[in-house]
Design a protein around this motif. Sequence first.
Motif, PDB file in Angstrom:
ATOM      1  N   ILE A   1       0.866  -1.136   0.065  1.00  0.00           N
ATOM      2  CA  ILE A   1      -0.093  -0.106   0.045  1.00  0.00           C
ATOM      3  C   ILE A   1       0.916   1.183   0.174  1.00  0.00           C
ATOM      4  O   ILE A   1       0.683   2.225  -0.705  1.00  0.00           O
ATOM      5  CB  ILE A   1      -1.042   0.019   1.094  1.00  0.00           C
ATOM      6  N   PHE A   2       1.844   1.285   0.827  1.00  0.00           N
ATOM      7  CA  PHE A   2       2.934   2.440   0.719  1.00  0.00           C
ATOM      8  C   PHE A   2       3.403   2.758  -0.499  1.00  0.00           C
ATOM      9  O   PHE A   2       3.346   4.009  -1.060  1.00  0.00           O
ATOM     10  CB  PHE A   2       3.936   2.322   1.932  1.00  0.00           C
ATOM     11  N   GLU A   3       3.882   1.844  -1.111  1.00  0.00           N
ATOM     12  CA  GLU A   3       4.511   2.024  -2.367  1.00  0.00           C
ATOM     13  C   GLU A   3       3.519   2.116  -3.539  1.00  0.00           C
ATOM     14  O   GLU A   3       3.696   3.047  -4.502  1.00  0.00           O
ATOM     15  CB  GLU A   3       5.306   0.666  -2.926  1.00  0.00           C
ATOM     16  N   ARG A   4       2.131   1.799  -3.513  1.00  0.00           N
ATOM     17  CA  ARG A   4       1.343   2.248  -4.352  1.00  0.00           C
ATOM     18  C   ARG A   4       1.000   3.761  -4.241  1.00  0.00           C
ATOM     19  O   ARG A   4       0.675   4.562  -5.251  1.00  0.00           O
ATOM     20  CB  ARG A   4       0.107   1.347  -4.170  1.00  0.00           C
ATOM     21  N   VAL A   5       0.672   4.196  -3.046  1.00  0.00           N
ATOM     22  CA  VAL A   5       0.251   5.601  -2.787  1.00  0.00           C
ATOM     23  C   VAL A   5       1.626   6.330  -3.204  1.00  0.00           C
ATOM     24  O   VAL A   5       1.393   7.656  -3.806  1.00  0.00           O
ATOM     25  CB  VAL A   5      -0.013   5.700  -1.194  1.00  0.00           C
ATOM     26  N   ARG A   6       2.677   5.890  -2.620  1.00  0.00           N
ATOM     27  CA  ARG A   6       4.072   6.737  -3.130  1.00  0.00           C
ATOM     28  C   ARG A   6       4.060   6.914  -4.748  1.00  0.00           C
ATOM     29  O   ARG A   6       4.875   7.866  -5.072  1.00  0.00           O
ATOM     30  CB  ARG A   6       5.318   6.111  -2.594  1.00  0.00           C
ATOM     31  N   SER A   7       3.741   5.967  -5.312  1.00  0.00           N
ATOM     32  CA  SER A   7       3.820   6.180  -6.759  1.00  0.00           C
ATOM     33  C   SER A   7       3.058   7.210  -7.529  1.00  0.00           C
ATOM     34  O   SER A   7       3.271   7.438  -8.536  1.00  0.00           O
ATOM     35  CB  SER A   7       3.347   4.487  -7.560  1.00  0.00           C
ATOM     36  N   LEU A   8       2.161   7.593  -6.763  1.00  0.00           N
ATOM     37  CA  LEU A   8       1.040   8.721  -7.329  1.00  0.00           C
ATOM     38  C   LEU A   8       1.865  10.115  -7.262  1.00  0.00           C
ATOM     39  O   LEU A   8       2.785  10.355  -6.402  1.00  0.00           O
ATOM     40  CB  LEU A   8      -0.107   9.078  -6.309  1.00  0.00           C
ATOM     41  N   PRO A   9       1.942  10.929  -8.584  1.00  0.00           N
ATOM     42  CA  PRO A   9       2.779  12.058  -8.893  1.00  0.00           C
ATOM     43  C   PRO A   9       2.544  13.097  -7.443  1.00  0.00           C
ATOM     44  O   PRO A   9       1.496  13.314  -7.228  1.00  0.00           O
ATOM     45  CB  PRO A   9       2.355  12.403  -9.966  1.00  0.00           C
ATOM     46  N   TYR A  10       3.561  13.729  -7.003  1.00  0.00           N
ATOM     47  CA  TYR A  10       3.515  14.698  -6.140  1.00  0.00           C
ATOM     48  C   TYR A  10       3.244  15.981  -6.862  1.00  0.00           C
ATOM     49  O   TYR A  10       4.190  16.413  -7.830  1.00  0.00           O
ATOM     50  CB  TYR A  10       4.840  14.643  -5.362  1.00  0.00           C
ATOM     51  N   ASP A  11       2.193  16.713  -6.483  1.00  0.00           N
ATOM     52  CA  ASP A  11       1.816  18.044  -7.067  1.00  0.00           C
ATOM     53  C   ASP A  11       1.357  18.861  -6.187  1.00  0.00           C
ATOM     54  O   ASP A  11       0.165  18.628  -5.469  1.00  0.00           O
ATOM     55  CB  ASP A  11       0.817  17.441  -8.514  1.00  0.00           C
ATOM     56  N   THR A  12       1.832  20.048  -6.055  1.00  0.00           N
ATOM     57  CA  THR A  12       1.234  20.988  -4.959  1.00  0.00           C
ATOM     58  C   THR A  12       0.067  21.670  -5.510  1.00  0.00           C
ATOM     59  O   THR A  12      -0.354  22.400  -4.584  1.00  0.00           O
ATOM     60  CB  THR A  12       2.591  21.826  -4.909  1.00  0.00           C
ATOM     61  N   LEU A  13      -0.331  21.824  -6.670  1.00  0.00           N
ATOM     62  CA  LEU A  13      -1.299  22.446  -7.196  1.00  0.00           C
ATOM     63  C   LEU A  13      -2.517  21.223  -7.550  1.00  0.00           C
ATOM     64  O   LEU A  13      -3.759  21.749  -7.969  1.00  0.00           O
ATOM     65  CB  LEU A  13      -1.072  23.260  -8.619  1.00  0.00           C
ATOM     66  N   ALA A  14      -2.478  20.249  -7.245  1.00  0.00           N
ATOM     67  CA  ALA A  14      -3.460  19.090  -7.357  1.00  0.00           C
ATOM     68  C   ALA A  14      -4.248  18.941  -6.332  1.00  0.00           C
ATOM     69  O   ALA A  14      -4.458  19.743  -5.262  1.00  0.00           O
ATOM     70  CB  ALA A  14      -2.924  18.049  -8.119  1.00  0.00           C
ATOM     71  N   ALA A  15      -4.636  17.801  -5.720  1.00  0.00           N
ATOM     72  CA  ALA A  15      -5.402  17.401  -4.781  1.00  0.00           C
ATOM     73  C   ALA A  15      -4.742  17.694  -3.584  1.00  0.00           C
ATOM     74  O   ALA A  15      -3.712  17.651  -3.062  1.00  0.00           O
ATOM     75  CB  ALA A  15      -5.827  15.797  -4.739  1.00  0.00           C
ATOM     76  N   HIS A  16      -5.733  18.228  -2.407  1.00  0.00           N
ATOM     77  CA  HIS A  16      -5.352  18.610  -1.146  1.00  0.00           C
ATOM     78  C   HIS A  16      -5.933  17.525  -0.064  1.00  0.00           C
ATOM     79  O   HIS A  16      -5.725  17.916   1.006  1.00  0.00           O
ATOM     80  CB  HIS A  16      -5.481  19.930  -0.908  1.00  0.00           C
ATOM     81  N   ASP A  17      -6.628  16.431  -0.619  1.00  0.00           N
ATOM     82  CA  ASP A  17      -7.096  15.439   0.530  1.00  0.00           C
ATOM     83  C   ASP A  17      -7.262  14.173  -0.331  1.00  0.00           C
ATOM     84  O   ASP A  17      -6.917  14.084  -1.533  1.00  0.00           O
ATOM     85  CB  ASP A  17      -8.295  16.096   1.104  1.00  0.00           C
TER      86      ASP A  17
END
Length: 203
Positions: free
Chosen positions: A10-26
């Motif tokens: 689960i950790f690795e699947r969530v980590r794979s999501l692109p980090y983006d400061t303008l996208a989702a905040h929750d």
Amino acid sequence: MIDESDLVEIFERVRSLPYDTLAAHDAAGLLVDGRGNCVATAGLLSEELSALGARCRAVSWEYELPVLVDAQQHLAFRSDIHTTVQVRVEGRWVLADATHDPRLGILGLTIGRWDGHHDTEPAYRAVGPCVVHGQDGPGSTQLKGAMERIGRQVEATDPDLIAQYQRDLNELFEGCRSTIDGRATKPYPAERPDPRPSGALTR
């Protein structure tokens, strides 16, 4: 008993999501957008791990912004607040920071690697105390003061400059992903069972 390999998956699947400061905040927005900031990542990771029976809690601290784009040189603020997750493992709280997707390592950003037992390296080094959400104390007061100070500094900065900084930063992130493998990032698997409780974290 929770299988540690399930937690790590689960950790690795969530980590794979692109980090983006303008996208989702929750967490809910992250599932829709497929990309988001540290608060969104922390929220989704906590929900997913909690659904397996793990105990999780959110933590935050002040950190110094890494200088990655030219627009930063003109900002009135030099720090921000980071939010991530601690997980109860073998009677102790360990850090599970899945903020940065692996492709951003080319920028020198820290990529969390978790074995299900020990702390990951934090995405950003703390300036001041690490504060557990919902707990009062001197550290909480200090963090609140930092948030108020940063808020005043943000208000003193030209909004157009902040917007330029955010655009440049996220374009840099996306450029790194394209440079490394030339493929679009994959969204979080939509076909998995969805036993998660509802809920989201604030900034």
